[in-house]
Structures are given as C-alpha cells and as structure tokens.
Design a protein around this motif. Structure first.
Motif, PDB file in Angstrom:
ATOM      1  N   VAL A 118       0.817  -1.212   0.000  1.00 27.45           N
ATOM      2  CA  VAL A 118       0.000   0.000   0.000  1.00 27.45           C
ATOM      3  C   VAL A 118       0.853   1.264   0.000  1.00 27.45           C
ATOM      4  O   VAL A 118       0.357   2.340  -0.342  1.00 27.45           O
ATOM      5  N   ARG A 119       2.139   1.133   0.382  1.00 31.32           N
ATOM      6  CA  ARG A 119       2.991   2.326   0.369  1.00 31.32           C
ATOM      7  C   ARG A 119       4.446   1.913   0.196  1.00 31.32           C
ATOM      8  O   ARG A 119       4.927   1.019   0.882  1.00 31.32           O
ATOM      9  N   TYR A 120       5.109   2.551  -0.749  1.00 28.38           N
ATOM     10  CA  TYR A 120       6.544   2.357  -0.932  1.00 28.38           C
ATOM     11  C   TYR A 120       7.254   3.339  -0.006  1.00 28.38           C
ATOM     12  O   TYR A 120       7.040   4.553  -0.092  1.00 28.38           O
ATOM     13  N   VAL A 121       8.105   2.822   0.898  1.00 33.18           N
ATOM     14  CA  VAL A 121       8.713   3.668   1.925  1.00 33.18           C
ATOM     15  C   VAL A 121      10.052   4.223   1.463  1.00 33.18           C
ATOM     16  O   VAL A 121      10.249   5.443   1.391  1.00 33.18           O
ATOM     17  N   THR A 122      10.984   3.330   1.137  1.00 33.44           N
ATOM     18  CA  THR A 122      12.320   3.799   0.744  1.00 33.44           C
ATOM     19  C   THR A 122      13.090   2.680   0.053  1.00 33.44           C
ATOM     20  O   THR A 122      12.881   1.507   0.357  1.00 33.44           O
ATOM     21  N   PRO A 123      13.964   3.012  -0.881  1.00 39.20           N
ATOM     22  CA  PRO A 123      14.803   1.986  -1.506  1.00 39.20           C
ATOM     23  C   PRO A 123      15.967   1.615  -0.598  1.00 39.20           C
ATOM     24  O   PRO A 123      16.413   2.400   0.242  1.00 39.20           O
ATOM     25  N   LEU A 124      16.455   0.388  -0.762  1.00 40.85           N
ATOM     26  CA  LEU A 124      17.670  -0.070  -0.082  1.00 40.85           C
ATOM     27  C   LEU A 124      18.764  -0.135  -1.141  1.00 40.85           C
ATOM     28  O   LEU A 124      18.906  -1.128  -1.841  1.00 40.85           O
ATOM     29  N   ARG A 125      19.528   0.917  -1.249  1.00 43.48           N
ATOM     30  CA  ARG A 125      20.452   1.036  -2.370  1.00 43.48           C
ATOM     31  C   ARG A 125      21.692   0.170  -2.232  1.00 43.48           C
ATOM     32  O   ARG A 125      22.464   0.043  -3.174  1.00 43.48           O
ATOM     33  N   GLU A 126      21.880  -0.457  -1.048  1.00 41.97           N
ATOM     34  CA  GLU A 126      23.021  -1.350  -0.941  1.00 41.97           C
ATOM     35  C   GLU A 126      22.778  -2.679  -1.657  1.00 41.97           C
ATOM     36  O   GLU A 126      23.683  -3.461  -1.860  1.00 41.97           O
ATOM     37  N   GLY A 127      21.540  -2.947  -2.040  1.00 44.05           N
ATOM     38  CA  GLY A 127      21.224  -4.167  -2.767  1.00 44.05           C
ATOM     39  C   GLY A 127      21.353  -3.954  -4.259  1.00 44.05           C
ATOM     40  O   GLY A 127      20.901  -2.935  -4.800  1.00 44.05           O
ATOM     41  N   GLY A 128      21.974  -4.905  -4.939  1.00 48.87           N
ATOM     42  CA  GLY A 128      22.176  -4.760  -6.375  1.00 48.87           C
ATOM     43  C   GLY A 128      20.888  -4.711  -7.168  1.00 48.87           C
ATOM     44  O   GLY A 128      20.829  -4.117  -8.245  1.00 48.87           O
ATOM     45  N   SER A 129      19.812  -5.313  -6.635  1.00 48.39           N
ATOM     46  CA  SER A 129      18.536  -5.340  -7.350  1.00 48.39           C
ATOM     47  C   SER A 129      17.624  -4.192  -6.946  1.00 48.39           C
ATOM     48  O   SER A 129      16.470  -4.143  -7.363  1.00 48.39           O
ATOM     49  N   LEU A 130      18.125  -3.268  -6.099  1.00 48.94           N
ATOM     50  CA  LEU A 130      17.360  -2.119  -5.623  1.00 48.94           C
ATOM     51  C   LEU A 130      16.059  -2.554  -4.945  1.00 48.94           C
ATOM     52  O   LEU A 130      14.963  -2.131  -5.317  1.00 48.94           O
ATOM     53  N   PRO A 131      16.144  -3.432  -3.941  1.00 50.83           N
ATOM     54  CA  PRO A 131      14.934  -3.761  -3.180  1.00 50.83           C
ATOM     55  C   PRO A 131      14.454  -2.540  -2.423  1.00 50.83           C
ATOM     56  O   PRO A 131      15.184  -1.546  -2.280  1.00 50.83           O
ATOM     57  N   GLY A 132      13.230  -2.607  -1.928  1.00 52.01           N
ATOM     58  CA  GLY A 132      12.673  -1.463  -1.220  1.00 52.01           C
ATOM     59  C   GLY A 132      11.874  -1.890  -0.004  1.00 52.01           C
ATOM     60  O   GLY A 132      11.370  -3.016   0.056  1.00 52.01           O
TER      61      GLY A 132
ATOM     62  N   VAL B  49       1.487   2.791  -6.616  1.00 52.83           N
ATOM     63  CA  VAL B  49       2.254   3.177  -5.428  1.00 52.83           C
ATOM     64  C   VAL B  49       3.515   3.940  -5.811  1.00 52.83           C
ATOM     65  O   VAL B  49       4.174   4.538  -4.953  1.00 52.83           O
ATOM     66  N   ALA B  50       3.871   3.930  -7.073  1.00 48.65           N
ATOM     67  CA  ALA B  50       5.067   4.652  -7.518  1.00 48.65           C
ATOM     68  C   ALA B  50       4.838   6.148  -7.630  1.00 48.65           C
ATOM     69  O   ALA B  50       5.794   6.918  -7.760  1.00 48.65           O
ATOM     70  N   ARG B  51       3.602   6.587  -7.569  1.00 46.55           N
ATOM     71  CA  ARG B  51       3.303   7.996  -7.817  1.00 46.55           C
ATOM     72  C   ARG B  51       3.972   8.926  -6.815  1.00 46.55           C
ATOM     73  O   ARG B  51       4.340  10.052  -7.149  1.00 46.55           O
TER      74      ARG B  51
END
Length: 249
Positions: free
Chosen positions: A8-22, A75-77
């Motif tokens: 329901v809500r994208y909070v923040t990316p985890l940029r240390e992961g190569g696949s850019l999990p969030g 949710v990307a908006r």
C-alpha cells in the motif's frame, strides 16, 4: 502458497542491494523488504529466494517470513526517484517480500561469533544450494535481538541460469574458502549427517509448491509443473551425492 499481502505504500529503496529492493508497507500492517520481479535479475532471483529461503526454514535455520507481495504500480506515484518509479511500474503483480526486522544490524564476524552447530548447518545448507553470496565481503546475515538471521538468497541455485548445462554441474564442489562462517563451522560432518537425509523429494515438492506459477512459467519451460520437476530432479540428484559438495574441513 506463501502468505499474500498487498503493498500500500513504498517507503524507501535499499540502495546497498544490487537489485534495488525497497521497504514497503502492506495491507496487513506489516513492513517488508520487497525484491521486485522487474529488477535486472528477473523472476529467477525470486524463485531462488523462495526455494532456498523456505528450504532453510524447514531445516531449522533462521529466515525472516517470506510473502508474495502484490504490487499496483500506482504506489510509484509518490516516489520522486525516476529509477525507482520505472522499477515499480515494471513489477506489477506478484513480487517477493521478506519480513522487515526493525533495528537489525549487519553481521560482523568479529563482534558476533556464531556457535559451531549453527555455523556448520548454515555452511552445509549454503553448499547444497550453492550460495555464492555469504562471504565476509557480503555476509547476507543480520543480527536481530542478538541472533543471526539468513537473508538474500537470490544468488543461490545458479544452475537455473543455464538449464542446458544443469545436469553437468549437479556434483559441482562448493567453494567455501571465503565463507563468512568458516571460522566457526567446526561441526560440519555432524551438520551434514543431520541435514542431508532430510533433503527428500517430499520436502522439495513442499517448497517448490510455494513458488508462484507465474515466476516459473516466464522462462525455459512449457509449464510451471515442468519447471518444478526440473528443480526437484536437480536438487534431489545433488542431495544424493553429498561427498561431492559437503565442505571437507
């Protein structure tokens, strides 16, 4: 099936992961680290996460809860980063979620020694699924409430990136020289004696059933059933030859 939630809500990316999990909030009020099917590694990384993660859980190893996270691109908006927007839009539908462990710390092998039995069981498990990503450079372990937790198994089962050659690497030895738990894994023979007999067709079928059909049907096989059979046969053949891959201290 794995439990299913809706993001329901994208909070923040985890940029240390190569696949850019969030980090994503879901409709069950839970918070999850989501790996997206639209990332560069594609659905095969999600298949590996489920198969290896749920296999580890059934072997008694600590793995955060896994879920299927349904994602609507809407949710990307609210996300200002265009790269993240595109990733979310490319990942509509079923994605892989892992329970977020708030306050967890990255594993430090000096600060967090692991008792020999657990370290040895993790090492044997990693050897079986050919985990190339549990080194001191990138442990893929978290410490939560003082205990280690196994995360990020997308780089396991790498035989499935070339099914034409998969039968030729069933007995491939495991390179464990830089495994982060090697210094503590002093009970490998006992761990192998316990774990290997439990790698049965029934156990593998149980785990493979948890993988969504759509992740399996996107590549290499005519049906999800054919894909499950191929994974089961490969992993059963590997389990039948532990002398080839169990680390020899």
């Amino acid at each position: 099936m794995l439990p299913e939630v809706t993001a329901v809500r994208y909070v923040t990316p985890l940029r240390e992961g190569g696949s850019l999990p969030g980090i994503v909030e879901a409709d069950n009020l839970g918070t999850y680290v989501v790996k997206f099917r639209g990332a560069g590694q594609g659905p095969k990384a999600l298949v590996a996460e489920v198969v290896s993660g749920e296999l580890a859980r059934r072997l008694g190893l600590p793995v955060p809860e896994l879920v299927v996270a349904q994602l609507d691109p809407v949710v990307a908006r609210a996300e200002p980063d265009e790269e993240v927007q595109e990733l979310i839009k490319a990942s509509a539908g079923a994605n892989l979620g892992m329970d977020y462990l708030p306050g967890s710390l990255g594993y430090d092998p000096v600060a967090h020694p692991v008792e020999a039995e657990l370290a040895s069981r993790v090492l044997v498990f990693d050897a079986y699924v050919e985990n190339v990503d549990r080194s001191w450079r990138n442990p893929n372990l978290l410490v939560w409430h003082g205990d280690p937790w196994l995360i990020d198994h997308g780089a396991t089962l790498y035989f499935h990136h070339n099914w034409a050659r998969a039968a030729n690497v069933v007995h491939r030895a495991y390179k464990w020289d830089d495994h982060v738990l090697k210094p503590y894994a002093t009970a490998v023979p006992a761990a192998a004696a316990d774990l290997v007999p439990r790698l049965t067709a029934d156990l593998l079928d149980e785990v493979l059933t948890l993988v969504p059909d759509e992740w399996l049907a996107e590549f290499d096989f005519d049906s999800a059933g054919d894909a499950r059979a191929a994974y089961r046969d490969h992993l059963l053949a590997r389990a039948a030859a532990p002398a080839a891959w169990v680390p020899a201290p």
